[in-house]
Design an enzyme around this catalytic site. Structure first.
Site, PDB file in Angstrom:
ATOM      1  N   LYS A   6       0.843  -1.211   0.000  1.00 21.97           N
ATOM      2  CA  LYS A   6       0.000   0.000   0.000  1.00 21.97           C
ATOM      3  C   LYS A   6       0.870   1.251   0.000  1.00 21.97           C
ATOM      4  O   LYS A   6       0.667   2.168  -0.799  1.00 21.97           O
ATOM      5  CB  LYS A   6      -0.877   0.013   1.239  1.00 21.97           C
ATOM      6  CG  LYS A   6      -1.532   1.365   1.531  1.00 21.97           C
ATOM      7  CD  LYS A   6      -2.463   1.336   2.728  1.00 21.97           C
ATOM      8  CE  LYS A   6      -1.783   1.577   4.043  1.00 21.97           C
ATOM      9  NZ  LYS A   6      -1.524   2.993   4.349  1.00 21.97           N
ATOM     10  N   ASN A   7       1.889   1.277   0.864  1.00 19.21           N
ATOM     11  CA  ASN A   7       2.674   2.507   1.021  1.00 19.21           C
ATOM     12  C   ASN A   7       3.737   2.694  -0.053  1.00 19.21           C
ATOM     13  O   ASN A   7       4.467   3.682  -0.031  1.00 19.21           O
ATOM     14  CB  ASN A   7       3.285   2.555   2.423  1.00 19.21           C
ATOM     15  CG  ASN A   7       2.204   2.801   3.469  1.00 19.21           C
ATOM     16  OD1 ASN A   7       1.058   3.094   3.122  1.00 19.21           O
ATOM     17  ND2 ASN A   7       2.549   2.639   4.728  1.00 19.21           N
TER      18      ASN A   7
ATOM     19  N   CYS B 138      -5.012  12.692  12.414  1.00 19.19           N
ATOM     20  CA  CYS B 138      -5.779  11.447  12.398  1.00 19.19           C
ATOM     21  C   CYS B 138      -5.693  10.893  13.815  1.00 19.19           C
ATOM     22  O   CYS B 138      -5.124  11.517  14.711  1.00 19.19           O
ATOM     23  CB  CYS B 138      -5.197  10.472  11.378  1.00 19.19           C
ATOM     24  SG  CYS B 138      -3.635   9.786  11.895  1.00 19.19           S
TER      25      CYS B 138
ATOM     26  N   ARG C 213       0.067  14.819  12.714  1.00 27.76           N
ATOM     27  CA  ARG C 213       0.513  14.555  11.335  1.00 27.76           C
ATOM     28  C   ARG C 213       0.754  15.852  10.562  1.00 27.76           C
ATOM     29  O   ARG C 213       0.159  16.102   9.519  1.00 27.76           O
ATOM     30  CB  ARG C 213      -0.500  13.678  10.607  1.00 27.76           C
ATOM     31  CG  ARG C 213      -0.962  12.454  11.361  1.00 27.76           C
ATOM     32  CD  ARG C 213       0.115  11.407  11.605  1.00 27.76           C
ATOM     33  NE  ARG C 213       0.613  10.778  10.405  1.00 27.76           N
ATOM     34  CZ  ARG C 213       0.048   9.735   9.828  1.00 27.76           C
ATOM     35  NH1 ARG C 213      -1.061   9.242  10.302  1.00 27.76           N
ATOM     36  NH2 ARG C 213       0.578   9.205   8.747  1.00 27.76           N
TER      37      ARG C 213
ATOM     38  N   ASP D 259       4.557   0.723  12.219  1.00 26.84           N
ATOM     39  CA  ASP D 259       3.342   0.085  11.694  1.00 26.84           C
ATOM     40  C   ASP D 259       3.198  -1.362  12.146  1.00 26.84           C
ATOM     41  O   ASP D 259       2.186  -1.993  11.862  1.00 26.84           O
ATOM     42  CB  ASP D 259       3.328   0.145  10.161  1.00 26.84           C
ATOM     43  CG  ASP D 259       3.125   1.567   9.673  1.00 26.84           C
ATOM     44  OD1 ASP D 259       3.311   1.808   8.471  1.00 26.84           O
ATOM     45  OD2 ASP D 259       2.812   2.438  10.499  1.00 26.84           O
TER      46      ASP D 259
ATOM     47  N   ARG E 191      -8.636  -0.310   4.812  1.00 27.93           N
ATOM     48  CA  ARG E 191      -7.751   0.655   4.145  1.00 27.93           C
ATOM     49  C   ARG E 191      -6.424   0.017   3.795  1.00 27.93           C
ATOM     50  O   ARG E 191      -5.763   0.443   2.860  1.00 27.93           O
ATOM     51  CB  ARG E 191      -7.502   1.854   5.072  1.00 27.93           C
ATOM     52  CG  ARG E 191      -8.733   2.642   5.406  1.00 27.93           C
ATOM     53  CD  ARG E 191      -8.390   3.882   6.189  1.00 27.93           C
ATOM     54  NE  ARG E 191      -7.281   4.605   5.547  1.00 27.93           N
ATOM     55  CZ  ARG E 191      -6.781   5.730   6.040  1.00 27.93           C
ATOM     56  NH1 ARG E 191      -7.260   6.244   7.143  1.00 27.93           N
ATOM     57  NH2 ARG E 191      -5.791   6.343   5.420  1.00 27.93           N
TER      58      ARG E 191
END
Ligand code: EPZ
Length: 418
Positions: free
Chosen positions: A22-23, A117, A122, A306, A398
Site C-alpha cells: 500500500k505505502n 488522524c 501529522r 506500523d 484501508r
C-alpha cells in the site's frame, strides 16, 4: 458499518500470497503525474486507500484505467485541475503525495491540508519547507496549501526529522527541477526505494535512495513505464504474527524477507522458527507459546511503527514481560484499552507500555480506531478464548486486502458482519 466476528483459540496453518505494498503504490500512483506518457502499475492491492488515490487523480482530469485484477493504467497527459479537495484528502492523508508531482509537472497545486488522524497531529511542515527550498511559493490558508512554481530549482535540503512521505514528495518534485537536489536525513524505508526505482525507470536520475542522503539530478521530462510494486512488508509481518500468536505455522509467498529484517529478528526473539527464502517466509511456532519481546519503534531499518500494535497483541499472551516504546507518533496506543477489555495485563507509562503476558485473553466487543490498531485487535481475537467482535473495521479495509479470506485460508474462524 461492517464488523468482523472472530472465534479464537485455533492455531493458524497454511500458505497465503502477499499483496503489493500500500505505502509503495500510493506514492507511485502520485508519481505517475510526472510522466508525459501513460504508465502501467502492477501488483496494485485492492484497498480503500488505493481507490481513494485513484479517485483523487481522476478528479484532476487524469485518465485512470483498471487494467486487470491488480493492474492500473494512468494517463497523466490530461491533467486539467491541480486541486485536491478536503473531502477526499481528509479520508486519506497520503493524498498529500500529489503536491510535489503537481508542482513539478504543471507548476501549480492546491492541496487540502490533510489534518490529523487518530494516531497524531501529522503535520506537513517539512513537505512545505522543502518545496519552498526548491523555489516554490507556498501559501497555507483556509486549510489549503497553495503552491506555485514556474520552474523548480535544485537545492540542498536537510530534513529536520525523518519523514517518509516528506522524502517522497521532495524526491518527486526534484526529478523535474533545474539542476541537482540533495536530500539529507532522508527516510530509508523500502517504499522510498521502490518510488525511486519507479522514477528512474521513467528516466529520472536519482541515486542514494535507501540511504539517508538522496541525490536527484533534474531532467526535462519523464516517459511512460510498466512497473511491478514491491510486496507489502507490513501485511507480511502481520500474518507472521498471526501464526506466532496462535502457535501455528504459515508460509507467506510473493514477499521479500529483506524488507522486514527487524521484524524477523523480533519474531526469532519471540521463539519462532523461520525458514527464509528469496521470495517467501515460513514461520513455525511448533505449538509453543511466544516469549515476550521488548521493542522500540524507529525509522527504517529499525523496528517499524506500523508493526507496533501487532507485537503488542503478541506480548499480551506471551511468556514474561515485554516493553513496547513508540517514538514516531504521539498517540499510537489506542489499541491498549481495547486489549485490556480482552483481559490483557498492560500498564502505560508515557511512550512506553509494559505488557505482562497472560495465559489467554477472552473474546469481547472491541472498536478499531486506526489501521494498524485494528490489525492488532484481529490478532488478539485469533488468540482469545471465545468470540471477539471488532467494530469500525473500515479502518482495516484501508490497508489489508481481503483480510478475512486470507485468514480463513489459514484456518481462522472469522466472518464479516454487515
Ligand atoms: C508514512 O506516514 C506511512 N504512510 C505511515 O503508515 C507510517 O506509519 C509512517 O510513514 C512512519 O513510518 C504512508 O507511507 C502513506 P512521517 P508519514 O512523515 O509519511 C512527523 C500506515 O499504517 N512529521 O514519516 O505521514 C510526524 O508527525 C501508515 O500505513 C512532521 O513533524 O509519516 C511523525 O511524528 C500510518 N512534519 C513523524 O514525523 C512533517 O512534515 C514521522 O512521520 C512530516 C512528518
Amino acid at each position: 458499518m461492517d464488523k468482523l466476528r472472530i472465534t479464537g483459540g485455533r492455531s493458524l496453518h497454511g500458505r497465503i500470497r502477499i499483496s503489493g505494498a500500500k505505502n509503495a503504490v500510493l506514492p507511485i500512483l502520485a508519481a505517475s503525474l510526472l510522466a508525459n506518457e501513460s504508465v502501467s502499475i502492477r501488483r496494485v492491492p485492492q484497498l480503500q486507500d488505493v481507490s481513494t488515490m485513484m479517485n483523487l487523480l481522476s478528479t484532476m482530469g487524469v485518465g485512470v484505467v483498471v487494467e486487470s485484477s491488480d493492474g492500473v493504467g494512468i494517463d497523466p497527459s490530461t491533467i486539467s485541475n491541480p486541486f485536491a479537495d478536503y473531502s477526499l484528502v481528509k479520508t486519506m492523508r497520503a493524498s498529500i503525495l500529489v503536491l510535489g508531482p503537481l508542482l513539478a509537472k504543471v507548476g501549480e497545486a492546491i492541496v487540502s491540508l490533510p489534518g490529523g488522524c487518530a494516531i497524531g497531529a501529522r503535520p506537513v511542515n517539512l513537505h512545505v519547507d522543502g518545496l519552498r527550498a526548491l523555489g516554490a511559493e507556498v501559501a497555507v490558508e483556509n486549510g489549503y496549501i497553495h503552491a506555485k512554481a514556474s520552474q523548480l530549482k535544485g537545492a540542498h535540503i536537510l530534513l529536520d526529522s525523518v519523514t517518509v512521505t516528506g522524502t517522497q514528495n521532495l524526491m518527486m518534485a526534484a526529478t523535474l527541477a533545474d539542476g541537482k537536489t540533495v536530500l539529507e536525513n532522508a527516510a530509508r524505508e523500502p517504499e522510498v526505494v521502490d518510488l525511486a526505482n519507479f522514477l528512474n525507470r521513467m528516466g529520472a536520475k536519482i541515486s542514494g535512495a535507501g540511504s539517508a542522503t538522496i541525490k536527484i539530478e533534474g531532467v526535462e521530462s519523464l516517459h511512460g513505464v510498466e512497473y511491478n510494486v514491491i510486496a507489502d512488508r507490513i501485511e507480511t509481518g502481520t500474518y507472521l504474527v498471526a501464526a506466532a500468536i496462535t502457535g501455528g505455522s504459515v508460509e507467506l509467498v510473493d514477499t521479500n524477507p529483506v524488507l522486514l529484517e527487524s521484524v524477523l529478528l523480533k519474531l526469532e526473539e519471540a521463539g519462532a522458527d523461520l525458514d527464509i527464502r528469496e521470495n517467501s517466509i515460513a514461520l513455525d511456532m511448533g505449538g509453543r507459546r511466544a516469549q515476550a519481546v521488548t521493542l522500540t519503534t524507529s525509522p527504517h531499518p529499525a523496528f517499524p511503527t506500523d508493526m507496533q500494535a501487532q507485537f503488542m497483541a503478541l506480548n499480551t499472551v506471551a511468556k514474561g514481560v515485554g516493553m513496547v516504546t513508540e517514538t514516531i507518533f504521539e498517540n499510537r496506543f489506542m489499541h491498549v484499552p481495547e486489549l485490556q477489555r480482552m483481559g490483557a495485563n498492560i500498564r502505560m507509562q508515557g511512550h512506553t507500555v509494559v505488557v505482562d503476558g497472560v495465559e489467554s485473553l477472552t473474546g469481547a466487543r472491541v472498536m478499531a480506531t486506526d489501521l494498524r490498531a485494528s490489525a492488532g485487535l484481529v490478532l488478539a481475537g485469533l488468540a482469545a478464548k471465545g468470540e471477539t467482535v471488532i467494530e469500525r473495521i473500515y479502518h482495516i479495509d484501508r490497508g489489508y486486502e481481503t483480510i478475512e479470506e486470507k485468514l480463513m485460508q489459514l484456518g481462522a474462524d472469522i466472518e464479516r458482519l454487515p
